[in-house]
Design a protein around this motif. Structure first.
Motif, PDB file in Angstrom:
ATOM      1  N   GLY A 216      -3.831   5.965  -5.736  1.00 19.03           N
ATOM      2  CA  GLY A 216      -2.882   5.703  -6.809  1.00 19.03           C
ATOM      3  C   GLY A 216      -1.851   6.804  -6.961  1.00 19.03           C
ATOM      4  O   GLY A 216      -0.657   6.539  -7.134  1.00 19.03           O
ATOM      5  N   ASP A 217      -2.301   8.049  -6.890  1.00 14.11           N
ATOM      6  CA  ASP A 217      -1.370   9.175  -7.013  1.00 14.11           C
ATOM      7  C   ASP A 217      -0.373   9.183  -5.866  1.00 14.11           C
ATOM      8  O   ASP A 217       0.820   9.453  -6.058  1.00 14.11           O
ATOM      9  CB  ASP A 217      -2.140  10.493  -7.055  1.00 14.11           C
ATOM     10  CG  ASP A 217      -1.221  11.693  -7.182  1.00 14.11           C
ATOM     11  OD1 ASP A 217      -0.549  11.817  -8.229  1.00 14.11           O
ATOM     12  OD2 ASP A 217      -1.146  12.494  -6.221  1.00 14.11           O
ATOM     13  N   VAL A 218      -0.848   8.863  -4.663  1.00 18.02           N
ATOM     14  CA  VAL A 218       0.039   8.828  -3.501  1.00 18.02           C
ATOM     15  C   VAL A 218       1.120   7.761  -3.691  1.00 18.02           C
ATOM     16  O   VAL A 218       2.314   8.008  -3.458  1.00 18.02           O
ATOM     17  CB  VAL A 218      -0.762   8.547  -2.211  1.00 18.02           C
ATOM     18  CG1 VAL A 218       0.178   8.373  -1.028  1.00 18.02           C
ATOM     19  CG2 VAL A 218      -1.754   9.670  -1.948  1.00 18.02           C
ATOM     20  N   ILE A 219       0.719   6.578  -4.130  1.00 21.43           N
ATOM     21  CA  ILE A 219       1.675   5.496  -4.329  1.00 21.43           C
ATOM     22  C   ILE A 219       2.717   5.888  -5.364  1.00 21.43           C
ATOM     23  O   ILE A 219       3.915   5.650  -5.192  1.00 21.43           O
ATOM     24  CB  ILE A 219       0.956   4.209  -4.760  1.00 21.43           C
ATOM     25  CG1 ILE A 219      -0.040   3.755  -3.697  1.00 21.43           C
ATOM     26  CG2 ILE A 219       1.965   3.102  -5.055  1.00 21.43           C
ATOM     27  CD1 ILE A 219       0.563   3.455  -2.364  1.00 21.43           C
ATOM     28  N   ASP A 220       2.267   6.511  -6.463  1.00 23.47           N
ATOM     29  CA  ASP A 220       3.211   6.948  -7.493  1.00 23.47           C
ATOM     30  C   ASP A 220       4.218   7.946  -6.936  1.00 23.47           C
ATOM     31  O   ASP A 220       5.419   7.865  -7.210  1.00 23.47           O
ATOM     32  CB  ASP A 220       2.461   7.564  -8.674  1.00 23.47           C
ATOM     33  CG  ASP A 220       1.808   6.521  -9.574  1.00 23.47           C
ATOM     34  OD1 ASP A 220       2.323   5.394  -9.615  1.00 23.47           O
ATOM     35  OD2 ASP A 220       0.796   6.841 -10.219  1.00 23.47           O
ATOM     36  N   ARG A 221       3.730   8.888  -6.151  1.00 21.32           N
ATOM     37  CA  ARG A 221       4.625   9.914  -5.596  1.00 21.32           C
ATOM     38  C   ARG A 221       5.614   9.335  -4.589  1.00 21.32           C
ATOM     39  O   ARG A 221       6.690   9.900  -4.375  1.00 21.32           O
ATOM     40  CB  ARG A 221       3.799  11.033  -4.954  1.00 21.32           C
ATOM     41  CG  ARG A 221       3.066  11.900  -5.971  1.00 21.32           C
ATOM     42  CD  ARG A 221       2.171  12.922  -5.297  1.00 21.32           C
ATOM     43  NE  ARG A 221       1.429  13.690  -6.267  1.00 21.32           N
ATOM     44  CZ  ARG A 221       1.847  14.837  -6.827  1.00 21.32           C
ATOM     45  NH1 ARG A 221       3.033  15.328  -6.491  1.00 21.32           N
ATOM     46  NH2 ARG A 221       1.101  15.472  -7.701  1.00 21.32           N
ATOM     47  N   LEU A 222       5.246   8.228  -3.973  1.00 22.04           N
ATOM     48  CA  LEU A 222       6.152   7.586  -3.018  1.00 22.04           C
ATOM     49  C   LEU A 222       7.030   6.522  -3.670  1.00 22.04           C
ATOM     50  O   LEU A 222       7.760   5.815  -2.987  1.00 22.04           O
ATOM     51  CB  LEU A 222       5.352   6.965  -1.867  1.00 22.04           C
ATOM     52  CG  LEU A 222       4.706   7.972  -0.915  1.00 22.04           C
ATOM     53  CD1 LEU A 222       3.879   7.243   0.139  1.00 22.04           C
ATOM     54  CD2 LEU A 222       5.753   8.848  -0.246  1.00 22.04           C
ATOM     55  N   GLY A 223       6.943   6.400  -5.014  1.00 22.56           N
ATOM     56  CA  GLY A 223       7.867   5.521  -5.704  1.00 22.56           C
ATOM     57  C   GLY A 223       7.325   4.170  -6.105  1.00 22.56           C
ATOM     58  O   GLY A 223       8.080   3.298  -6.534  1.00 22.56           O
ATOM     59  N   GLY A 224       6.007   3.934  -5.976  1.00 23.92           N
ATOM     60  CA  GLY A 224       5.421   2.670  -6.380  1.00 23.92           C
ATOM     61  C   GLY A 224       5.573   1.576  -5.341  1.00 23.92           C
ATOM     62  O   GLY A 224       6.057   1.812  -4.228  1.00 23.92           O
ATOM     63  N   LEU A 225       5.147   0.371  -5.690  1.00 29.15           N
ATOM     64  CA  LEU A 225       5.144  -0.762  -4.775  1.00 29.15           C
ATOM     65  C   LEU A 225       5.895  -1.947  -5.371  1.00 29.15           C
ATOM     66  O   LEU A 225       5.723  -2.276  -6.538  1.00 29.15           O
ATOM     67  CB  LEU A 225       3.713  -1.211  -4.471  1.00 29.15           C
ATOM     68  CG  LEU A 225       2.793  -0.203  -3.809  1.00 29.15           C
ATOM     69  CD1 LEU A 225       1.410  -0.806  -3.650  1.00 29.15           C
ATOM     70  CD2 LEU A 225       3.354   0.238  -2.493  1.00 29.15           C
TER      71      LEU A 225
END
Length: 421
Positions: A167-176
């Protein structure tokens, strides 16, 4: 007799594009998790590989997502208690979980990357159990050994990543970005994951993205094979994000949050050797061919099909023209599909159809069911990831090119041409 490709409803294609997003999460727990070999959690490190100066390293790595584990059973009044990070890898404390429902073998041949997804229900050789139980039984070395026996080749490294960190990775990459093909109501009380979506486009934060990853049965998203196909597509999307300026900027923060998030035996120095080649990596993705084992829910490897599938992965000539018809699905938002059709037709390609749909922010890609050599030729010419699919809306005997909005910059010269009728 060759099968004539049929027109696909736009809604069905949206299912394909939507399901890309699951793999972005797995890629975050896999390829990015693999980068965490430079962080904590390294166990039994193998010797570093020798790489010639100026070349991308060549190696194999087993990527697996470790499902949530629970250290207390659920009661009528309380959900099961999720294990702490320290408890989650202790088989004496885990009462349920420790399965690796997502397993991939990544082969890095310099800048060519081949990803082979291994279905969770594949039977481990010489046993009656499924491969996703190997980690629970004997840890990462057991999983690595079982996959080596299953595939018939030595694997250099493993990287086992807990999905709690995704989840933290996805947030840092701007979401989906998601386009739901139907209303979704997903609730996992034990994992405290909930996802409720109306049909249509959505932008998911990290926690919702993790919920999306855990779903195996939802309207329009299919079964475990469908989830595998989504993983392939989203890995391409993650790699595109990772090698962008945003991704490179986010990487140090991601690594700082992933301490103890990966169990790996890999050599951390390889990350430094890989970074200069991020923009050159090109993906080829497939699923391990299997057959159902009568009387069980297990799957056996189809070795003849595996040999055939591996045959076309060698370099293909840019000048070769595929015999299979090529269908273009245009989500560029600019009418780029017709321009690409004209260009490929002039090169001798057989274009069966150009379908226009709503502009999509998802990754451009090439897909096929059985025409792997032809799809590889097209993906090489267009410099796009190549997907061999089992569940995506692609007919046997055809190659499909999906153009997202990223194609407008990838093919800027083509996009600048006057519009076509």
């Amino acid at each position: 007799m060759e099968r004539t490709p049929k027109s696909k409803p736009k809604q069905q294609w949206r299912i394909w594009r939507t399901v890309q997003l699951t793999s972005l999460m797995l890629a975050a727990s896999g390829l990015l998790g693999f980068a965490l070999m430079s962080a904590q959690g390294i166990t039994g490190k193998r010797a570093g590989l020798v790489t010639a100066s100026g070349e991308a390293p060549s190696f194999t790595v087993l990527l697996a997502g470790l499902e949530a584990s629970y250290c207390a059973w659920a009661t009528p009044t309380a959900p099961a208690r999720k294990c702490t990070p320290e408890e989650a890898v202790d088989r004496n404390k885990v009462v349920d979980g420790m399965h690796t429902d997502t397993i991939m073998l990544a082969t890095f041949n310099k800048t060519n990357v081949q990803i082979l997804n291994i279905p969770r229900d594949t039977q481990a050789e010489g046993t009656y159990r499924k491969i996703n139980s190997s980690f629970k039984i004997g840890g990462p070395e057991q999983l690595l050994g079982d996959v080596e026996t299953l595939i018939g080749q030595r694997i250099d490294y493993y990287a086992i990543v807990r999905l709690d960190f995704v989840g933290d990775v996805i947030d840092r990459l701007g979401g989906l970005d998601v386009v739901a093909p139907a209303d979704v109501a997903f609730d996992d009380r034990a994992a405290d994951l909930h996802l409720h979506l109306k049909a249509g486009p959505h932008h998911l934060n990290g926690k919702d993205a993790v919920a999306f990853l855990r779903m195996r049965k939802a309207p329009g998203w299919g079964d475990d094979y469908g989830r595998i196909d989504r993983q392939k597509l989203a890995i391409a999307q993650l790699l595109d994000k990772l090698r962008s300026s945003q991704g490179l900027t986010a990487l140090p923060g991601i690594l700082s949050q992933f301490n103890n998030g990966v169990i790996t035996n890999a050599d951390p120095s390889m990350i430094d050797a890989m970074v200069p080649f991020l923009k050159s990596y090109r993906l080829q993705m497939a699923t391990l061919p299997t057959n159902e084992i009568p009387g069980s829910s297990n799957l056996a490897v189809d070795r003849a099909a595996l040999d055939l599938m591996n045959a076309p992965t060698q370099q293909v000539a840019q000048s070769a023209i595929p015999e299979s018809p090529v269908r273009i699905v245009d989500g560029s938002g600019t009418g780029l599909g017709k321009k690409l059709s004209n260009y490929l037709s002039q090169q001798g390609y057989k274009i069966s159809q150009v379908e226009e749909q709503t502009a999509s922010s998802e990754q451009s890609s090439v897909a096929t069911r059985n025409e792997v050599s032809d799809a590889e030729q097209v993906s090489t010419r267009l410099n796009l990831p190549r997907i061999q699919t089992l569940r995506l809306p692609v007919e046997y005997g055809e190659v499909v090119v999906f153009l997202g909005q990223d194609a407008n910059s990838k093919y800027a010269a083509l996009a600048a041409l006057p519009g076509t009728e």
